[in-house]
Design a protein around this motif. Structure first.
Motif, PDB file in Angstrom:
ATOM      1  N   LYS A 173       0.877  -0.999  -0.144  1.00  0.00           N
ATOM      2  CA  LYS A 173      -0.006   0.048  -0.208  1.00  0.00           C
ATOM      3  C   LYS A 173       0.870   1.434  -0.059  1.00  0.00           C
ATOM      4  O   LYS A 173       0.657   2.368  -0.767  1.00  0.00           O
ATOM      5  CB  LYS A 173      -0.923   0.036   1.095  1.00  0.00           C
TER       6      LYS A 173
ATOM      7  N   VAL B  84       0.225   1.172  12.005  1.00  0.00           N
ATOM      8  CA  VAL B  84      -0.823   2.345  12.561  1.00  0.00           C
ATOM      9  C   VAL B  84      -0.544   3.551  11.830  1.00  0.00           C
ATOM     10  O   VAL B  84      -0.632   4.389  12.861  1.00  0.00           O
ATOM     11  CB  VAL B  84      -1.091   2.198  13.877  1.00  0.00           C
ATOM     12  N   GLY B  85      -0.060   3.647  10.644  1.00  0.00           N
ATOM     13  CA  GLY B  85       0.089   4.943   9.967  1.00  0.00           C
ATOM     14  C   GLY B  85       0.896   5.755  10.453  1.00  0.00           C
ATOM     15  O   GLY B  85       1.064   6.919  10.451  1.00  0.00           O
TER      16      GLY B  85
ATOM     17  N   GLY C 120       0.407   9.696  10.503  1.00  0.00           N
ATOM     18  CA  GLY C 120      -1.130  10.154  10.773  1.00  0.00           C
ATOM     19  C   GLY C 120      -1.133  11.052  12.138  1.00  0.00           C
ATOM     20  O   GLY C 120      -2.349  11.463  12.249  1.00  0.00           O
TER      21      GLY C 120
ATOM     22  N   ALA D  24      -0.741  12.345  16.115  1.00  0.00           N
ATOM     23  CA  ALA D  24      -0.940  11.773  17.353  1.00  0.00           C
ATOM     24  C   ALA D  24      -1.890  10.293  17.519  1.00  0.00           C
ATOM     25  O   ALA D  24      -2.844  10.508  16.806  1.00  0.00           O
ATOM     26  CB  ALA D  24      -1.617  12.791  18.452  1.00  0.00           C
TER      27      ALA D  24
ATOM     28  N   ILE E 287      -4.495   8.158  18.127  1.00  0.00           N
ATOM     29  CA  ILE E 287      -5.624   8.591  18.824  1.00  0.00           C
ATOM     30  C   ILE E 287      -6.004   7.549  20.022  1.00  0.00           C
ATOM     31  O   ILE E 287      -6.412   8.258  21.051  1.00  0.00           O
ATOM     32  CB  ILE E 287      -7.016   8.566  17.757  1.00  0.00           C
ATOM     33  N   GLN E 288      -5.615   6.174  19.802  1.00  0.00           N
ATOM     34  CA  GLN E 288      -5.921   5.430  21.099  1.00  0.00           C
ATOM     35  C   GLN E 288      -5.200   5.965  22.334  1.00  0.00           C
ATOM     36  O   GLN E 288      -5.432   5.347  23.464  1.00  0.00           O
ATOM     37  CB  GLN E 288      -5.656   3.855  20.664  1.00  0.00           C
TER      38      GLN E 288
HETATM   39  C1  HXC Z   1      -3.922   6.088  15.085  1.00  0.00           C
HETATM   40  C2  HXC Z   1      -3.944   6.196  12.897  1.00  0.00           C
HETATM   41  C3  HXC Z   1      -3.774   7.574  12.921  1.00  0.00           C
HETATM   42  C4  HXC Z   1      -3.801   8.034  14.269  1.00  0.00           C
HETATM   43  C5  HXC Z   1      -3.602   6.828  11.038  1.00  0.00           C
HETATM   44  N1  HXC Z   1      -3.961   5.732  11.377  1.00  0.00           N
HETATM   45  N2  HXC Z   1      -3.779   7.934  11.582  1.00  0.00           N
HETATM   46  N3  HXC Z   1      -4.428   5.440  13.888  1.00  0.00           N
HETATM   47  N4  HXC Z   1      -3.961   7.349  15.212  1.00  0.00           N
HETATM   48  N5  HXC Z   1      -3.574   9.515  14.267  1.00  0.00           N
HETATM   49  C6  HXC Z   1      -4.216   4.398  11.313  1.00  0.00           C
HETATM   50  C7  HXC Z   1      -5.542   4.101  10.431  1.00  0.00           C
HETATM   51  O1  HXC Z   1      -6.241   3.696  11.178  1.00  0.00           O
HETATM   52  C8  HXC Z   1      -4.823   2.968   9.549  1.00  0.00           C
HETATM   53  O2  HXC Z   1      -5.040   1.819  10.183  1.00  0.00           O
HETATM   54  C9  HXC Z   1      -3.729   3.197   9.184  1.00  0.00           C
HETATM   55  O3  HXC Z   1      -3.020   4.056   9.942  1.00  0.00           O
HETATM   56  C10 HXC Z   1      -3.533   3.782   7.765  1.00  0.00           C
HETATM   57  O4  HXC Z   1      -4.274   4.953   7.624  1.00  0.00           O
HETATM   58  P1  HXC Z   1      -5.133   5.343   6.512  1.00  0.00           P
HETATM   59  O5  HXC Z   1      -6.304   6.050   6.988  1.00  0.00           O
HETATM   60  O6  HXC Z   1      -5.665   3.791   5.929  1.00  0.00           O
HETATM   61  O7  HXC Z   1      -4.229   5.741   5.266  1.00  0.00           O
HETATM   62  P2  HXC Z   1      -4.452   6.793   4.506  1.00  0.00           P
HETATM   63  O8  HXC Z   1      -5.717   6.686   3.444  1.00  0.00           O
HETATM   64  O9  HXC Z   1      -3.165   6.856   3.701  1.00  0.00           O
HETATM   65  O10 HXC Z   1      -4.679   8.211   5.094  1.00  0.00           O
HETATM   66  C11 HXC Z   1      -3.558   8.970   5.924  1.00  0.00           C
HETATM   67  C12 HXC Z   1      -4.002   9.915   6.676  1.00  0.00           C
HETATM   68  C13 HXC Z   1      -5.485   9.302   7.627  1.00  0.00           C
HETATM   69  C14 HXC Z   1      -4.512  10.980   6.274  1.00  0.00           C
HETATM   70  C15 HXC Z   1      -3.152  10.396   7.639  1.00  0.00           C
HETATM   71  O11 HXC Z   1      -5.018   8.160   8.512  1.00  0.00           O
HETATM   72  C16 HXC Z   1      -5.872  10.252   8.692  1.00  0.00           C
HETATM   73  O12 HXC Z   1      -6.579  11.303   8.530  1.00  0.00           O
HETATM   74  N6  HXC Z   1      -5.395  10.172   9.927  1.00  0.00           N
HETATM   75  C17 HXC Z   1      -5.725  10.670  11.016  1.00  0.00           C
HETATM   76  C18 HXC Z   1      -5.099  12.227  10.999  1.00  0.00           C
HETATM   77  C19 HXC Z   1      -5.114  13.081  12.520  1.00  0.00           C
HETATM   78  O13 HXC Z   1      -6.292  13.540  12.507  1.00  0.00           O
HETATM   79  N7  HXC Z   1      -4.271  12.790  13.367  1.00  0.00           N
HETATM   80  C20 HXC Z   1      -4.348  13.475  14.561  1.00  0.00           C
HETATM   81  C21 HXC Z   1      -3.921  14.893  14.266  1.00  0.00           C
HETATM   82  S1  HXC Z   1      -4.063  15.664  15.815  1.00  0.00           S
HETATM   83  P3  HXC Z   1      -5.548   0.472   9.858  1.00  0.00           P
HETATM   84  O14 HXC Z   1      -5.532  -0.499  10.850  1.00  0.00           O
HETATM   85  O15 HXC Z   1      -6.905   0.485   9.069  1.00  0.00           O
HETATM   86  O16 HXC Z   1      -4.619  -0.186   8.758  1.00  0.00           O
HETATM   87  C22 HXC Z   1      -2.462  15.711  16.361  1.00  0.00           C
HETATM   88  C23 HXC Z   1      -2.294  16.416  17.645  1.00  0.00           C
HETATM   89  C24 HXC Z   1      -0.763  16.522  17.915  1.00  0.00           C
HETATM   90  O17 HXC Z   1      -1.651  15.035  15.671  1.00  0.00           O
HETATM   91  C25 HXC Z   1      -0.656  17.841  18.889  1.00  0.00           C
HETATM   92  C26 HXC Z   1       0.692  17.830  19.028  1.00  0.00           C
HETATM   93  C27 HXC Z   1       0.990  19.307  19.796  1.00  0.00           C
END
Ligand code: HXC
Length: 514
Positions: free
Chosen positions: A28, A98-99, A131, A133, A135-136
């Motif tokens: 992927k 996990v991304g 991806g 932080a 989330i879990q």
């Molecule tokens: C846990 C996550 C994750 C996250 C991705 N994954 N982001 N798990 N926490 N933040 C996991 C997905 O569930 C998935 O698991 C695998 O990683 C691959 O992700 P996909 O979504 O299938 O990949 P893709 O389609 O390429 O999309 C990538 C992405 C999207 C655009 C990054 O995953 C996404 O929008 N993620 C969330 C982004 C986000 O909102 N992050 C938090 C930001 S806030 P499986 O098991 O299905 O393979 C933050 C605060 C920090 O970071 C503050 C610091 C001061």
């Protein structure tokens, strides 16, 4: 199990863990046009030089079904290796696990390698593909980011810190790269933003793609968040290796001195500046006519192009160039190019890199847009950075040095060590047209032929002020030199500055106009 079997089991265990998220996730990753974290590390480092730490690290999270999950390496690879045989520290987030999301152990691994880099005083390179932080893991993930940011700040000015954005880098995660010295991006691969397109759509009702919001071009050309743009990952790693060959390993060591090489570009330096002072030229030709091998590592090439910054070698020694670019907006100073130059000057100063300034600018860019964007506050950063810098500062005025621009661009008054001017230099409060219109306004208005009178007065002004000799008479310019003598004079000046020592006022730190 006998010893041989134990070794065999270790091999097997290593291989399993090194597969990260497994074959499907790797496929992927490749399908999305990205290399894997391990491929990236091998392209970055000298062959077979990588020593991985904490391969078997595991998370301890319990919520949301995490207890059952084994996350290989916890989604990040860390270790030490070499680039051009010199040690570096590296971490690479593994999106297949996990991304590449950042949980507590993932963050611990990153801070561990940051600490090694600081202790050993070697560059730290972070490859971001995540991806954000995890989330879990809730607040533990946020804590991890905070601890990374703290270390980024402590290491600033001590070791070079490089961030490579090779995938998503979203939310608060963007602030680690933003705190580092050099950010590398790759076309179509890098995605960097605080709030993603989905949030923007929900909150503002606007539709935008990830690429248009925070792709590589956006950050190289518009925001100034990125310092180097590459067309593919291979090119990006070559750029990092090149940069590390020219800057020092830390703030106590000088960059490696190379064998002196003559400039190789076929450039007639005496005739770079056009006879017509309104005509532009590419200041990078001047740089290439001066540097060893005509080599120039340009930083932030596509952002605020009215200012050119970057590294080259003169007589084998690394110098930082800060140059107005007459080719773009006549080389004026504005908000963006002030930020660009000021940060670069501070980097050079922190890492003992002499600064060579090439001046040709009509002054600050006038207009409501610039005033309201804070050109006063941003422009002040250049003055602060030059005044504060205690490394050798050598300035060459090529053509126009008008008004505040003359003072700001490494002038004698900000304690430049050497100031040279070419015979084409014009050092004055403003350009001849504007000046004549103001100081001879009455004569021009009263003349029978105002246009003729204006021409005459412009000529009079040029004769008197639009040359380097008034400043030279006052000692603000040390020598008026032939363009062809520039390299020789720079070599001489750098040698004189070799043991430069400046006594600084005792204070904790200044308060620059950030
Ligand atoms: C846990 C996550 C994750 C996250 C991705 N994954 N982001 N798990 N926490 N933040 C996991 C997905 O569930 C998935 O698991 C695998 O990683 C691959 O992700 P996909 O979504 O299938 O990949 P893709 O389609 O390429 O999309 C990538 C992405 C999207 C655009 C990054 O995953 C996404 O929008 N993620 C969330 C982004 C986000 O909102 N992050 C938090 C930001 S806030 P499986 O098991 O299905 O393979 C933050 C605060 C920090 O970071 C503050 C610091 C001061």
């Amino acid at each position: 199990m006998n010893n041989n079997e134990k070794v065999e089991a270790l091999n097997k265990k290593r291989q399993e863990v090194m597969l990260g998220g497994g074959e499907d996730a790797i496929q992927k990753q490749k399908q999305s046009g990205k290399l894997t974290a391990r491929e990236r590390i091998s392209l970055l480092l000298d062959p077979n030089s990588f020593n991985e730490y904490d391969l078997f690290a595991q998370h301890e999270a319990k919520d949301f079904g995490m207890m059952e999950k084994v996350l290989n390496g916890d989604g990040v690879i860390i270790g030490t290796g070499t680039i051009h045989n010199k040690p570096v520290c590296v971490f690479a987030q593994d999106f297949t696990v996990v991304g590449g999301s950042l949980g507590y152990m993932h963050a611990k691994k990153i801070t561990k390698i940051q600490d090694v880099a600081m202790k050993m005083r070697v560059p730290c390179i972070g490859i971001n593909d995540s991806g954000g932080a995890r989330i879990q893991e809730g607040v533990s993930s946020l804590a991890g980011y905070g601890e990374i940011f703290y270390r980024n700040t402590q290491a600033s000015g001590v070791i070079p810190q490089i961030s490579v954005i090779l995938g998503p880098c979203a939310g608060g995660a963007v602030y680690s790269p933003a705190l580092t010295d050099f950010v590398f991006v790759v076309d179509k691969v890098s995605k960097m933003f605080i709030t993603g397109p989905e949030v923007i759509k929900t909150v503002l009702g606007e539709e935008i793609s990830q690429e248009d919001l925070g792709g590589a071009r956006v950050h190289s050309e518009i925001t100034g968040n990125a310092h180097f743009f590459a067309h593919n990952e291979q090119e990006c790693f070559m750029q990092i290796r090149k940069l590390l060959s020219i800057i020092p390993q830390n703030n106590k060591n000088a960059a490696d001195k190379n064998k002196t090489e003559k400039p190789t570009a076929k450039i007639d330096i005496n005739n770079i500046v056009p006879i017509d002072p309104t005509k532009p030229y590419d200041v990078r030709d001047v740089i290439k006519a001066i540097t060893d091998n005509s080599d120039f590592v340009e930083v932030m090439e596509k952002f605020a192009q009215n200012m050119v910054i970057g590294y080259g070698r003169i007589d084998g020694k690394t110098v930082g160039f800060v140059a107005n670019q007459p080719y773009y907006l006549a080389g004026v100073l504005d908000v963006d190019c002030s930020d660009k130059a000021a940060r670069f000057i501070r980097y050079c100063d922190a890492f003992n890199i002499p600064i060579v300034t090439l001046v040709d600018l009509p002054g600050y860019l006038p207009g409501v847009q610039q005033e309201h964007s804070g050109v006063i506050r941003h422009g002040a950063k250049i003055l602060y950075a030059y005044s504060e810098a205690s490394v050798p500062k050598i300035t060459v005025i090529l053509r126009k040095a008008y008004g505040g621009g003359y003072i700001a661009m490494g002038s004698r008054h900000l304690e430049a060590d050497f100031v040279y001017a070419w015979p084409t230099a014009e050092i004055a409060v403003m350009g001849p047209q504007g000046a004549a219109n103001i100081i001879f306004r009455k004569e021009i208005m009263a003349a029978e032929n105002p246009d003729e009178m204006r021409k005459q007065k412009v000529e009079e002004y040029k004769q008197r002020f639009a040359n380097p000799y008034v400043a030279a008479a006052k000692g603000y310019v040390d020598s008026v030199i032939k363009p062809a003598e520039t390299r020789e004079m720079l070599i001489h000046s750098l040698n004189v500055c070799e043991n430069k020592a400046e006594i600084k006022t005792d204070k904790k730190h200044g308060i620059p106009p950030f």
